[in-house]
Design a protein around this motif. Structure first.
Motif, short mmCIF file in Angstrom:
data_model
loop_
_atom_site.label_atom_id
_atom_site.label_comp_id
_atom_site.label_asym_id
_atom_site.label_seq_id
_atom_site.Cartn_x
_atom_site.Cartn_y
_atom_site.Cartn_z
N VAL A 98 0.85 -1.20 0.00
CA VAL A 98 0.00 0.00 0.00
C VAL A 98 0.88 1.24 0.00
O VAL A 98 1.81 1.37 0.80
CB VAL A 98 -0.95 0.01 1.22
N THR A 99 0.59 2.17 -0.92
CA THR A 99 1.41 3.37 -1.06
C THR A 99 0.70 4.64 -0.58
O THR A 99 1.35 5.66 -0.32
CB THR A 99 1.81 3.58 -2.53
N GLY A 100 -0.63 4.60 -0.49
CA GLY A 100 -1.35 5.80 -0.08
C GLY A 100 -2.83 5.55 0.13
O GLY A 100 -3.29 4.39 0.10
N TYR A 101 -3.58 6.64 0.31
CA TYR A 101 -5.02 6.53 0.59
C TYR A 101 -5.79 7.62 -0.13
O TYR A 101 -5.23 8.67 -0.49
CB TYR A 101 -5.28 6.65 2.10
N GLU A 102 -7.07 7.35 -0.31
CA GLU A 102 -7.97 8.36 -0.86
C GLU A 102 -8.92 8.82 0.25
O GLU A 102 -9.51 8.00 0.96
CB GLU A 102 -8.79 7.79 -2.02
N LYS A 162 -12.09 15.79 -2.49
CA LYS A 162 -11.52 14.45 -2.63
C LYS A 162 -10.04 14.60 -2.94
O LYS A 162 -9.66 15.38 -3.82
CB LYS A 162 -12.22 13.66 -3.74
N TYR A 163 -9.21 13.86 -2.20
CA TYR A 163 -7.78 13.93 -2.45
C TYR A 163 -7.12 12.59 -2.13
O TYR A 163 -7.68 11.76 -1.43
CB TYR A 163 -7.12 15.05 -1.63
N THR A 164 -5.93 12.40 -2.67
CA THR A 164 -5.12 11.23 -2.32
C THR A 164 -3.87 11.73 -1.62
O THR A 164 -3.41 12.86 -1.83
CB THR A 164 -4.73 10.39 -3.55
N ASP A 186 -9.11 24.00 8.38
CA ASP A 186 -10.23 24.82 8.82
C ASP A 186 -11.52 24.46 8.09
O ASP A 186 -11.51 24.23 6.87
CB ASP A 186 -9.93 26.31 8.59
N ASN A 187 -12.61 24.43 8.84
CA ASN A 187 -13.97 24.25 8.34
C ASN A 187 -14.37 22.81 8.04
O ASN A 187 -15.54 22.54 7.77
CB ASN A 187 -14.22 25.10 7.08
N VAL A 188 -13.43 21.87 8.04
CA VAL A 188 -13.78 20.47 7.79
C VAL A 188 -14.55 19.92 8.99
O VAL A 188 -14.08 19.99 10.12
CB VAL A 188 -12.53 19.61 7.53
N PHE A 189 -15.77 19.40 8.74
CA PHE A 189 -16.55 18.83 9.84
C PHE A 189 -16.73 17.32 9.74
O PHE A 189 -17.17 16.68 10.70
CB PHE A 189 -17.93 19.52 9.95
N LEU A 190 -16.39 16.75 8.59
CA LEU A 190 -16.48 15.30 8.43
C LEU A 190 -15.43 14.83 7.44
O LEU A 190 -15.27 15.42 6.37
CB LEU A 190 -17.88 14.88 7.96
N ALA A 191 -14.73 13.74 7.81
CA ALA A 191 -13.69 13.20 6.94
C ALA A 191 -13.88 11.69 6.81
O ALA A 191 -14.25 11.01 7.77
CB ALA A 191 -12.31 13.51 7.50
N VAL A 192 -13.62 11.19 5.61
CA VAL A 192 -13.79 9.76 5.32
C VAL A 192 -12.56 9.25 4.59
O VAL A 192 -12.13 9.82 3.58
CB VAL A 192 -15.03 9.51 4.42
N ARG A 193 -11.97 8.16 5.11
CA ARG A 193 -10.93 7.47 4.34
C ARG A 193 -11.64 6.46 3.46
O ARG A 193 -12.26 5.51 3.96
CB ARG A 193 -9.91 6.79 5.25
N LYS A 194 -11.57 6.64 2.16
CA LYS A 194 -12.35 5.84 1.23
C LYS A 194 -11.66 4.58 0.75
O LYS A 194 -12.26 3.51 0.70
CB LYS A 194 -12.73 6.70 -0.01
N ARG A 195 -10.37 4.71 0.36
CA ARG A 195 -9.69 3.57 -0.25
C ARG A 195 -8.23 3.53 0.16
O ARG A 195 -7.62 4.56 0.44
CB ARG A 195 -9.76 3.66 -1.78
N ALA A 196 -7.67 2.32 0.16
CA ALA A 196 -6.23 2.12 0.28
C ALA A 196 -5.71 1.88 -1.14
O ALA A 196 -6.31 1.11 -1.90
CB ALA A 196 -5.91 0.94 1.19
N ASN A 237 -4.22 2.51 -8.01
CA ASN A 237 -5.23 1.46 -8.00
C ASN A 237 -5.66 1.09 -6.59
O ASN A 237 -4.88 1.14 -5.65
CB ASN A 237 -4.69 0.21 -8.71
N ASP A 238 -6.92 0.68 -6.48
CA ASP A 238 -7.46 0.22 -5.21
C ASP A 238 -6.81 -1.12 -4.85
O ASP A 238 -6.70 -2.00 -5.70
CB ASP A 238 -8.97 0.05 -5.34
N ILE A 239 -6.40 -1.27 -3.59
CA ILE A 239 -5.78 -2.52 -3.15
C ILE A 239 -6.73 -3.70 -3.33
O ILE A 239 -6.28 -4.85 -3.46
CB ILE A 239 -5.34 -2.40 -1.66
#
Length: 202
Positions: free
Chosen positions: A105-109, A153-155, A168-178, A183-185
């Protein structure tokens, strides 16, 4: 064996240690024949990928489990684990694979939500006292306005992970994919013996 969970609801407020303890207890209650380490204080051989910051919904909670016998019935194992899940923890899939996730695994979305446009160019300070600019840590970056909410959306590479709530201002965060590269793991796990049955996904 590799297990993919989703951590949602109030469970997102658990710390990394609380999360790992909860998952290990869930696996033990499922009567899986897990290998133990040697020594005076043997522990189940269960390992995790990078943790998320407290408050982040985690849809890419991968857990590697060393079993005494890796020749398992995938569907039966899923059924057993699901019977022991606490509220807020969902089982997505079980893969019959010994792939070392931490080596590939190299990163996340991530996806984050804000009522006002978040400024990723503003310098922020980590709990360690070090400062950084979030935009310098991200790769792909996209921001849109949907239903009066800013959706970003960012990686991010594993060595540049940061707490999205520092922005600032972020009220909800989601880790979507590894990710492995772009490519998705999941695709790699399926090739290496996983049972990626979309009909069983939560």
């Amino acid at each position: 064996m590799i297990v993919l969970f989703k951590k949602k609801g109030f469970l997102r407020f658990l710390s990394a240690i609380e999360t790992s303890n909860m998952i290990v207890r869930t696996l033990l209650r499922s009567n899986l024949k897990i290998q133990y380490s040697e020594g005076f204080h043997p522990k189940p051989k269960v390992s995790f990928l990078d943790t998320t910051a407290t408050g982040v919904i985690d849809l890419a909670l991968y857990v590697s489990v060393k079993l005494e016998d890796e020749n398992i019935d995938i569907e039966a194992t899923k059924k057993t684990i699901r019977k022991n899940l606490p509220l807020g923890l969902e089982l997505v899939d079980v893969y019959k694979s010994d792939l070392n996730l931490n080596n590939v695994v190299t990163g996340y979305e991530y996806t984050v939500f804000s009522k006002n446009e978040p400024d990723f160019h503003r310098e922020v300070k980590k709990h360690s006292g070090k400062t950084f600019v979030p935009m310098n840590n991200v790769n792909e970056f996209e921001i849109v306005l949907k239903n009066n909410l800013f959706v970003v959306k960012y990686t991010v590479d594993r060595n540049k992970i940061f707490n999205p709530y520092l922005v600032d201002n972020v009220f909800l965060a989601v880790r979507k994919r590894a990710l492995v590269g772009e490519n998705d793991i999941k695709s790699l796990l399926s090739i290496n013996g996983g049972n990626n049955d979309e009909s069983t996904h939560s």
